[in-house]
Design an enzyme around this catalytic site. Structure first.
Site, short mmCIF file in Angstrom:
data_model
loop_
_atom_site.label_atom_id
_atom_site.label_comp_id
_atom_site.label_asym_id
_atom_site.label_seq_id
_atom_site.Cartn_x
_atom_site.Cartn_y
_atom_site.Cartn_z
N HIS A 69 -17.89 5.41 -8.55
CA HIS A 69 -19.09 4.91 -9.22
C HIS A 69 -18.79 3.65 -10.01
O HIS A 69 -19.34 3.43 -11.06
CB HIS A 69 -19.70 6.03 -10.07
N HIS A 100 -13.85 10.19 -14.36
CA HIS A 100 -15.27 10.51 -14.19
C HIS A 100 -15.41 11.68 -13.24
O HIS A 100 -15.68 12.80 -13.66
CB HIS A 100 -16.05 9.28 -13.70
S1 FES Z 1 -15.27 8.96 -9.90
FE1 FES Z 1 -14.65 7.11 -10.75
S2 FES Z 1 -16.47 6.22 -11.43
FE2 FES Z 1 -17.10 8.14 -10.71
#
Ligand code: FES
Ligand code: SF4
Lengths: 821, 173
Positions: free
Chosen positions: B122, B103
């Site tokens: 997140h 992500h």
């Molecule tokens: S960096 Fe892993 S969930 Fe956003």
């Protein structure tokens, strides 16, 4: 195995790539992105001078870098007829998301139609007409001529009641100010269509009548209020999944600064888990009430804080109605509206009684009241309240939302920093239409009228009743039958002239059939019944303006061509109007034909200027473009120093205007608790074992119509999940991934078992809106007095229909909750 | 090397409430690549075949930190104790994953009870027993998994990765 793209590298964005402003159109939050495009045979290089980021791409980039994009952010599309590379990546400079993408928005590029990479081949690219027993591609003129000729046969100057219209009213996606105006001008100005509905509900009405009647627009705060508050109260909502970057970029910082968090929801969601991690368990209160008892809870909290005197007396005196009743209860108003005193008497509910009704501890209700309203260090406590479908599509919509707004008004938490009582929203907004007053209140219950055999021609604009309406089993049965009557009549006259064909169609309509025109970007489930299908474009394939959940208006710049000959909805509506005008004139109905003048728009900007701009003359495409991804918060109040001047939050002057009252005083709602209000709900609860609570998930949300053709998403949930307690599963003989039938007095549907230890016994949660299992099949027809559907209070039984099919063998059925490891 | 150590260490620590604050940790057992050079002019990206460990180095459910395709790309080898798809070794239970969240690039931490890699950024959760499938989360891809091979001596080699790694537009730099 889990789905993997096996992409090892991506083309690098060159320095001179074109860069376009993009607001993600997949949910209300409206995160800022940029779309980069560049010629197909070119790319940038890893050296800082060779790429758009000025970064050394021969090195590993760190967390939160701007110099990276996932394969899902890349595609090859057409721009002015040429193949170009496309990257759509989050914008760090946007105040909404600060560079965050979500599992939905960060797939915008991958979810564009591409003839090169093969994505979204389901997109419609030309008009289709039912001919020779199937859908045949044709020209716009041919398709619109048929639509106009059949429609003209059932409408007349003073009676357009046989034309039924289902039309989106939202922004984002393929909505927006341009397209709501195009359709609105056609149906509410050229015509006065009253039998209509909105994309997600069976009537043309507000989802928050009471808040508006009380003077309070439902989007009254700024997202930054979450970072300025003492308490965040979330009701019937799951913002980490359905307003993701609002939660991550605004609510989490508030929690980290020490805000307390109250959740009202029968179900433990991942939002609650995340809040516990960020705020600490001791600062999170989850009121896991019995389904549909929110009103009792809010009335008890309201009663308690008023009795305790934890209210804002000055605010109440200055900004709210003084006296008794300003608006008595009647058929249009499901509760009386008036002063605090009136509401206090009508809403009276003791904490002890509420605890019994809601099934939560008295102490927890008292704690909630204190977190919301008890003065802190001698100061008024700030509380921001956000709600969504849990109560909008829940029991007694009018009174429940009114009760929540009551608490905000009593504590002076509307129009203040760190306050607000707002809905979180689904789609973005982008509503600009002529008055809908002729529709009436309560509005016609369109789906039931169709079931009852009414309506002769049905225009559908980006609605899929089959997947998302209530009482869906019955609706589909009747609609299939009625549209088939017309298809059979058309098939019987293959080879006939246009006049003969129209006569045949009208004959079938008079015999009880319905002629269905479907405007959409894909061939939907209800589109299987259509006789004419018209292809639309979506955001980015046209310039499009919308506003988000804090009224932030942006222009998405067109960065690619729409598929084939598809068009913006506003221009399709214009085409319909022009063909209607022509046909009516041919028929000698000149006076009526004149009503369809005024659609000579060449582009979507013309529709914007014809509609929105007439009421907001400061706002133009050029000015919005210059405001970039931060745009301007509506209402726009001026243009100064080259910038549009907006409004950060509403009602800061203490004048409430949404109800249109001249005194500008907010009204309290006097709605007492009256049990499960919608017809059939209490009986269903008594007769069936499981609550079939329902809603969306992080990965399956508004853009599911596209995602059903997205391998990453379909791989995760080939079927809608049913979260169910493992002990309930054991009793039913179920294993993870088994397919079950959910059935009750109104219908049946299927889902995939997802063991969920946090689910309470007897309370399941089914994914709503799935193409492979329509949850709406088991939702009864019960609505409130103003035709607001009641999806959430649904009960049914469950039986196994199959062992886990091979398509789910690779799935993870582990807990969705993050742990700190 | 420096960045790699930092990421791996952060990935291993217990996360404090409220976000990523790095703490010092033990040196990582990162393996230095023998050949990280891509050969130009071919359709497929050439991955180095790197020895990451020997099966004897692995204990059931104890992650071993590695780097692949090079030291700046942290990951783990895991012996799950249960045959899984994509698993190698005598028991078909050895798998390897990138530990940089796809992500926004935060370092993942291993939850040995659930056998998932979890992201403090997140809250994304990836299932190590299901090919790195994102159980829940904000990444738009499942977790990059190593294509592994074990030779007669029990040496474990990685020969490729099945998704684009966070923070690089080419898996081999
Ligand atoms: S960096 Fe892993 S969930 Fe956003
Ligand atoms: S949170 Fe909503 S607007 Fe933002 S990227 Fe995700 S889907 Fe798009």
């Amino acid at each position: 195995m889990a789905y993997k793209r096996n992409v090892d590298r991506l083309p690098i964005i060159p320095k001179d790539a074109k860069k376009h402003n993009v607001t993600c159109h997949y949910c209300i939050v409206g995160c800022g992105y940029h779309a980069y495009t560049w010629p197909i045979k070119k790319e940038g290089g890893p050296a800082p001078g060779q790429n758009a980021f000025g970064a050394d791409l021969s090195k590993q980039q760190g967390p939160e870098t701007e110099a990276w994009y996932a394969p899902s952010m890349y595609n090859v599309v057409k721009q002015n007829g040429q193949d170009v590379h496309l990257v759509i990546k989050p914008d760090k400079g946007c105040a909404v998301n600060a560079g965050l993408g979500s599992v939905r928005g960060a797939r915008m590029a991958e979810n564009r139609r591409s003839d090169i990479t093969g994505t979204q081949q389901q997109r419609l690219d030309q008009p289709l007409v039912w001919r020779y027993g199937t859908w045949q591609p044709t020209s716009w003129d041919d398709a619109l001529d048929l639509v106009a000729r059949v429609t003209a046969r059932v409408i007349d100057k003073d009676n357009e009641d046989d034309l039924f219209v289902s039309m989106f009213d939202h922004g984002g996606s393929a909505g927006g100010y341009e397209n709501t105006w195009g359709t609105g001008k056609l149906y509410f100005q050229s015509m006065k269509v009253k039998n209509c509905r909105i994309h997600n509900r069976p009537a043309y009405n507000s989802e928050v009548h009471s808040s508006r009647d009380m003077g309070v627009d439902e989007l009254n705060y700024a997202y930054s209020d979450y970072g300025l508050t003492d308490t965040i109260m979330i009701v019937g909502a799951n913002p980490l999944e359905t307003q993701t970057n609002l939660f991550l970029n605004h609510m989490v910082p508030g929690m980290r600064k020490g805000a307390k968090v109250i959740f009202v929801d029968p179900r433990r969601t991942v939002s609650i888990n995340a809040a516990e991690i960020e705020a600490g368990k001791e600062s999170v209160l989850h009121l896991a009430i019995n389904s549909g008892t929110d009103l009792a809870l809010f009335n008890a909290i309201f009663t308690h804080i008023v009795e305790k005197g934890w209210i804002d007396k000055d605010f109440i005196a200055k900004s709210t109605f003084q006296g008794d009743t300003a608006q008595p209860q009647n058929a249009q108003f499901p509760a009386p509206l008036g002063s605090l005193e009136m509401a206090k008497a009508e809403c009276k509910m003791s904490v002890a009684d509420a605890a019994k009704i809601c099934g939560v501890a008295e102490a927890d209700i008292l704690k909630a009241a204190s977190w919301i309203a008890e003065p802190k260090d001698g100061q008024r406590r700030k509380c921001v309240t956000a709600y969504e479908k849990g109560i909008i599509w829940g029991n007694d919509n009018y009174r429940t939302i009114g009760a929540l707004v009551n608490i905000g008004l009593a504590t002076g938490n509307i129009g203040r920093e760190g306050g607000g009582v707002c809905r979180l929203g689904g789609h973005q907004e982008g509503y600009f239409r002529p008055s809908d007053a002729h529709v009436g209140r309560p509005a016609p219950y369109l789906d039931q009228l169709i079931i009852a055999g009414q309506g002769k021609v049905h225009h559908i604009w980006a609605n899929d009743h089959y997947k998302t309406t209530l009482n869906a089993s019955e609706f589909k049965r009747v609609y299939n039958k009625r549209t088939n009557m017309v298809k059979e009549a058309m098939d019987a006259r293959a080879g006939a002239t246009r006049e003969e064909l129209v006569d045949a169609i009208v004959g079938a309509i008079e015999a009880g059939g319905i002629f269905s025109v479907n405007v959409d970007i894909i061939h939907t489930q209800i589109g299987q019944c259509a006789h004419v299908i018209l292809p639309a474009v979506e955001s980015g394939e046209m310039n499009l303006t919308s506003m988000n959940g804090e009224r932030r208006m942006r222009l998405v710049e067109k960065y690619m061509d729409g598929p084939g000959s598809s068009k913006p909805d506003c221009l399709i509506a214009a085409g319909m109007a022009q063909h209607l005008e022509r046909v009516l004139r041919e028929e000698g109905r000149n006076e009526y034909a004149d009503q369809f003048k005024g659609y000579d728009w060449k582009a979507e900007e013309d529709a914007f200027m014809d509609g929105y701009n007439t009421a907001h003359p400061d706002v133009t495409y050029d000015r919005l473009r210059a405001m970039g991804n931060n745009g301007v918060q509506e209402p726009v109040v001026g243009f100064k120093d080259g910038k549009l001047v907006g409004t950060m939050r509403l009602y800061t002057d203490g004048n409430f205007t949404r109800h249109g009252r001249e005194d500008k005083k907010a009204l309290f709602c006097g709605g007492g608790w009256r049990g499960l209000q919608a017809p059939g709900k209490a009986t269903q609860k008594a007769n069936y074992k499981f609550l079939i609570n329902n809603g969306r998930s992080n990965i399956n949300w508004q853009n599911w119509f596209l995602d059903k053709d997205n391998d990453f998403v379909s791989d995760r949930y080939p079927y809608p999940f049913l979260e169910i307690n493992p002990e309930d599963m054991a009793e039913l003989g179920l294993k993870a991934g088994d397919l079950v039938e959910v059935y009750n007095d109104v219908g049946a549907t299927q889902a995939m078992t997802y063991p969920t230890p946090t689910a309470r016994r007897g309370e399941t949660f089914m994914l709503f809106g799935a193409p492979t299992g329509t949850q709406g099949n088991v939702i009864n027809a019960g609505v409130n007095e103003l035709i607001l559907p009641n999806y959430k209070q649904t009960w049914g039984n469950i039986r196994k229909i199959s062992d886990a099919p091979s398509t789910v063998a690779h799935l993870s059925f582990k807990s969705k909750e993050y742990t700190t490891g | 090397m420096k960045r790699c150590d930092r990421l791996v260490d952060v990935g291993r620590r217990q996360f404090l409430r409220g976000g990523a604050v790095a703490t010092a940790g033990a040196a990582a057992a990162t393996v230095v690549p023998t050949d990280a050079k891509a050969k130009p002019g071919t359709a497929l990206l050439r991955y180095p075949a790197n020895k990451l460990a020997n099966v004897k180095d692995l204990k059931t459910n104890e992650p071993l930190d590695v780097g692949y395709p090079d030291a700046d790309a942290p990951g783990v080898l895991l012996k799950l104790g249960k045959k899984v798809e994509g698993g190698v070794g005598p028991d078909g239970d050895i798998v390897g994953f990138s530990t940089v969240c796809p992500h926004k690039g935060f370092p993942l931490a291993y939850d040995g009870d659930r056998r998932t890699l979890n992201c403090p950024g997140h809250y994304s959760v990836f299932d190590c027993e299901a090919g790195g499938q994102q159980v829940w989360g904000q990444a738009t891809q499942n977790l990059p998994q190593y294509i592994l091979k074990v030779d007669d001596k029990g040496d474990i080699y990685a020969e490729g990765v099945d998704e684009l790694l966070y923070g690089r537009l080419s898996n081999v730099l």
